[in-house]
Design a protein around this motif. Sequence first.
Motif, PDB file in Angstrom:
ATOM      1  N   UNK A 101       0.828  -1.210   0.000  1.00 18.90           N
ATOM      2  CA  UNK A 101       0.000   0.000   0.000  1.00 18.90           C
ATOM      3  C   UNK A 101       0.863   1.262   0.000  1.00 18.90           C
ATOM      4  N   UNK A 102       1.955   1.221   0.728  1.00 17.97           N
ATOM      5  CA  UNK A 102       2.854   2.374   0.764  1.00 17.97           C
ATOM      6  C   UNK A 102       3.483   2.598  -0.614  1.00 17.97           C
ATOM      7  N   UNK A 103       3.950   1.531  -1.247  1.00 18.95           N
ATOM      8  CA  UNK A 103       4.593   1.645  -2.547  1.00 18.95           C
ATOM      9  C   UNK A 103       3.599   1.972  -3.659  1.00 18.95           C
ATOM     10  N   UNK A 104       2.347   1.519  -3.504  1.00 18.66           N
ATOM     11  CA  UNK A 104       1.323   1.863  -4.503  1.00 18.66           C
ATOM     12  C   UNK A 104       1.163   3.378  -4.620  1.00 18.66           C
ATOM     13  N   UNK A 105       1.176   4.060  -3.490  1.00 15.52           N
ATOM     14  CA  UNK A 105       1.014   5.521  -3.505  1.00 15.52           C
ATOM     15  C   UNK A 105       2.217   6.201  -4.162  1.00 15.52           C
ATOM     16  N   UNK A 106       3.367   5.527  -4.086  1.00 10.40           N
ATOM     17  CA  UNK A 106       4.585   6.118  -4.639  1.00 10.40           C
ATOM     18  C   UNK A 106       4.759   5.784  -6.124  1.00 10.40           C
ATOM     19  N   UNK A 107       4.506   4.501  -6.477  1.00 15.44           N
ATOM     20  CA  UNK A 107       4.786   4.053  -7.848  1.00 15.44           C
ATOM     21  C   UNK A 107       3.565   4.011  -8.756  1.00 15.44           C
ATOM     22  N   UNK A 108       2.359   3.915  -8.176  1.00 18.72           N
ATOM     23  CA  UNK A 108       1.160   3.775  -9.003  1.00 18.72           C
ATOM     24  C   UNK A 108       0.997   2.369  -9.554  1.00 18.72           C
ATOM     25  N   UNK A 109       1.848   1.444  -9.128  1.00 13.89           N
ATOM     26  CA  UNK A 109       1.779   0.052  -9.572  1.00 13.89           C
ATOM     27  C   UNK A 109       0.875  -0.723  -8.613  1.00 13.89           C
ATOM     28  N   UNK A 110      -0.176  -1.420  -9.112  1.00 12.98           N
ATOM     29  CA  UNK A 110      -1.065  -2.179  -8.217  1.00 12.98           C
ATOM     30  C   UNK A 110      -0.322  -3.213  -7.364  1.00 12.98           C
ATOM     31  N   UNK A 111       0.838  -3.659  -7.825  1.00 21.09           N
ATOM     32  CA  UNK A 111       1.641  -4.603  -7.032  1.00 21.09           C
ATOM     33  C   UNK A 111       2.552  -3.879  -6.039  1.00 21.09           C
ATOM     34  N   UNK A 112       2.639  -2.589  -6.111  1.00 17.04           N
ATOM     35  CA  UNK A 112       3.555  -1.823  -5.265  1.00 17.04           C
ATOM     36  C   UNK A 112       4.887  -1.650  -5.965  1.00 17.04           C
ATOM     37  N   UNK A 113       5.610  -2.739  -6.143  1.00  9.28           N
ATOM     38  CA  UNK A 113       6.842  -2.762  -6.935  1.00  9.28           C
ATOM     39  C   UNK A 113       6.718  -3.908  -7.925  1.00  9.28           C
ATOM     40  N   UNK A 114       7.562  -3.933  -8.939  1.00  8.41           N
ATOM     41  CA  UNK A 114       7.486  -5.012  -9.923  1.00  8.41           C
ATOM     42  C   UNK A 114       7.984  -6.318  -9.301  1.00  8.41           C
ATOM     43  N   UNK A 115       7.621  -7.418  -9.939  1.00  8.20           N
ATOM     44  CA  UNK A 115       8.030  -8.728  -9.436  1.00  8.20           C
ATOM     45  C   UNK A 115       9.548  -8.889  -9.464  1.00  8.20           C
ATOM     46  N   UNK A 116      10.202  -8.360 -10.493  1.00  6.33           N
ATOM     47  CA  UNK A 116      11.661  -8.469 -10.578  1.00  6.33           C
ATOM     48  C   UNK A 116      12.348  -7.606  -9.527  1.00  6.33           C
ATOM     49  N   UNK A 117      11.782  -6.446  -9.210  1.00  7.58           N
ATOM     50  CA  UNK A 117      12.338  -5.621  -8.134  1.00  7.58           C
ATOM     51  C   UNK A 117      12.236  -6.354  -6.796  1.00  7.58           C
ATOM     52  N   UNK A 118      11.111  -7.019  -6.589  1.00  8.55           N
ATOM     53  CA  UNK A 118      10.917  -7.779  -5.352  1.00  8.55           C
ATOM     54  C   UNK A 118      11.929  -8.913  -5.260  1.00  8.55           C
ATOM     55  N   UNK A 119      12.173  -9.605  -6.370  1.00  6.79           N
ATOM     56  CA  UNK A 119      13.167 -10.671  -6.387  1.00  6.79           C
ATOM     57  C   UNK A 119      14.562 -10.122  -6.106  1.00  6.79           C
TER      58      UNK A 119
END
Length: 547
Positions: free
Chosen positions: A350-368
Motif C-alpha cells: 500500500x505504501x509503494x502503490x502511492x509512490x509508484x502507481x503500480x497495483x503490485x507496489x513494486x514489480x516482481x523483478x524488483x521484489x526478487x
Amino acid sequence: MAYYGISTNLIIYLTKKLHQGTVTSSNNVTNWVGTIWMTPVLGAYIADAHLGRYWTFVIASAIYLSGMIILTLTVTLPGLKPPHCVDPNVADCKKASTLQLALFFGALYTLAVGTGGTKPNISTIGADQFDEFEPKEKAHKLSFFNWWMFSIFLGTLFANTVLVYIQDNVGWSLGYGLPTAGLAISIFIFVCGTPFYRHKKPSGSPFTRMARVIMAALRKRSVPIPSDPKELYELDLEQYTKKGKYRIDSTPSLRFLNKACVKTGSTSPWMLCSVTQVEETKQMLRMIPILGATFVPSTMIAQINTLFVKQGTTLMRTIGSFNIPPASLAGFVTISMLVCVVLYDRFFVKMMQRWTGNPRGITLLQRMGIGMVFHILIMIIASLTEMHRLRVAKDHGVVESGKQVPLSIFTLLPQFILMGTADAFLEVAKIEFFYDQAPESMKSLGTSYSMTSLGIGNFLSSFLLTTVSHITEEHGNKGWIRNNLNASHLDYYYAFFAILNFLNFICFVVVAKFYVYKAEVSDSMTVLREELQVSRYGVHNQEAPST
C-alpha cells in the motif's frame, strides 16, 4: 507439513540413525530435495498436455501418500533400520544394509515422484480460480501468492517446531506418522471441493508447440520477415474464443522466431506456426535468463536443512530441562517469513502503490532483487557467526574432540531470521513471476520453473560441497568441511557463498534490465492503475504529476 516434516530433520536421521557422515548425508539431502523440485517439470507437462491440472494433482497425491506410508514403516520397523549406536564417531557405527537403504531411499524418491505432480499444479489451480477479466478478482489475485505462501509456511512452522521436537524426543515413528495422516486429510479436503473449482482443460504438449516454433524458424532462417505483422500467419479470433484461449499480438522481441509464422506455402505444423504460438514460445524462453539467475539463491536455501542444522548440533541447546532440536531453528525462518508476508501485503504494498502507481507496489523483478540482496547479507552474517563459534571452540579446547561448544544455539538466529525475510521477497515473487509471465496454456509449466530453480539449487549445493571439500583436502590439508565441524572452516565456505551471491546479483540486474514483461490479456490492471491514480490525485483520466 508433510514435505517439511521429512526434509527439515532428514540430515539428523541420516547421521544419527543411518550413521552417515557430514558430506554424504548433506549431499543425500540436497540430491533428494533437488529431485523433489525437478520432478514438477514432468508433472507440469502431464497436466498441460494430457490429464489437466486437477487429475494430475489427484493421481500424484496418491503416489505422494504411498511414499509417506512406506517411509513411516522404514523408520518404525526394527528390521528396516540399523541398530542404535551411541558412539559420537558415526564412522565406527554399523552401517545400514543395502536393503535398508534401498527401502528408505526408495520411499523418499517415491515421495519425490508424487510431489512432481502436486507442487506445480495445486498453486496453479488456486490462481486459476480468479477471473482475469474482473478487476476485483484480479486485485485479489495480486495478493494470492502472498497468502498462498503464508498458508504453506503455516504447515512448515508446525513441521519445524512440533514435528521436529517429536522426532528428536518422542520417536521417528510418530514424527513421520503425523505428517502422513495430515497429508491424507488434506487430499480428502481437496477432493471434497471438486464441484466448486474452475477447471482448465489440457491444451496439448507445450514442449511440442515450442519445438515446432524453433524448428520452423530454423528451417526458414533465410526467409525475410514482412514489415507488416498482419502479413504473418494467424488463426481467426473465433477459433481461440471457442477453445477458451487468448490470441496474442506479434512483438519485436526475439524477432528471429517470427520467421516461424512467415507464409511460404507449406501448412505443415513444423513449417508454419501461428503468431500466438510463436509468442507463447517467446514468453517461455524470455524467462530462462531470469530462471538462471535464481539458481544461486536457491543454493543458499539448501543450507538451512544441512549445514545450518549441523552447526546447531555443536552448540548448547538446553533451556532448563528442555532440549531444543537443532532443526527447529528452521521454525524461525518460517516465523520470519510469515510476519514479513503479512507486513509486505498489508503495509509495504500500500505504501509503494502511492509512490509508484503500480497495483503490485513494486514489480516482481524488483521484489526478487531485494530478496537477493538479503542473501548476500545472510552469508556475510553466517560467516562472521561461524568465525565467532570457531573462536569460542578454540578458547575452550574442544576443537579436536568435537565436543559441544559453550555457546547458545540462538547465536545462529540472525541467519535463520533473515532467510525468512529473503523468502518473503524472493520466493513469493519467484513463483508469482513464473506463473504470471507464462502463457495461459502453459501455466503449470511456468510455475514449474520456480521449482526447477530450487531443484537445481540443491544439486548445485551438492556439487559445491563435494568440490570444495575435495579441493581443500588436497596436499594433506584438513579441508573446510569435515565430520567434526569444530575443526572445519565453514566460515570460509560461507564467505565464498557471499561472493557468489554478489556476482549472481550483478548478473540478475543485467538480465532484469533487458526483460520485457508480457502484455496483459485483459484491461484489469489498467482499471486498477486508474483507481490508484484517482486515490492518489483525486482526478480521473488526468496525467499524474511527474515524480
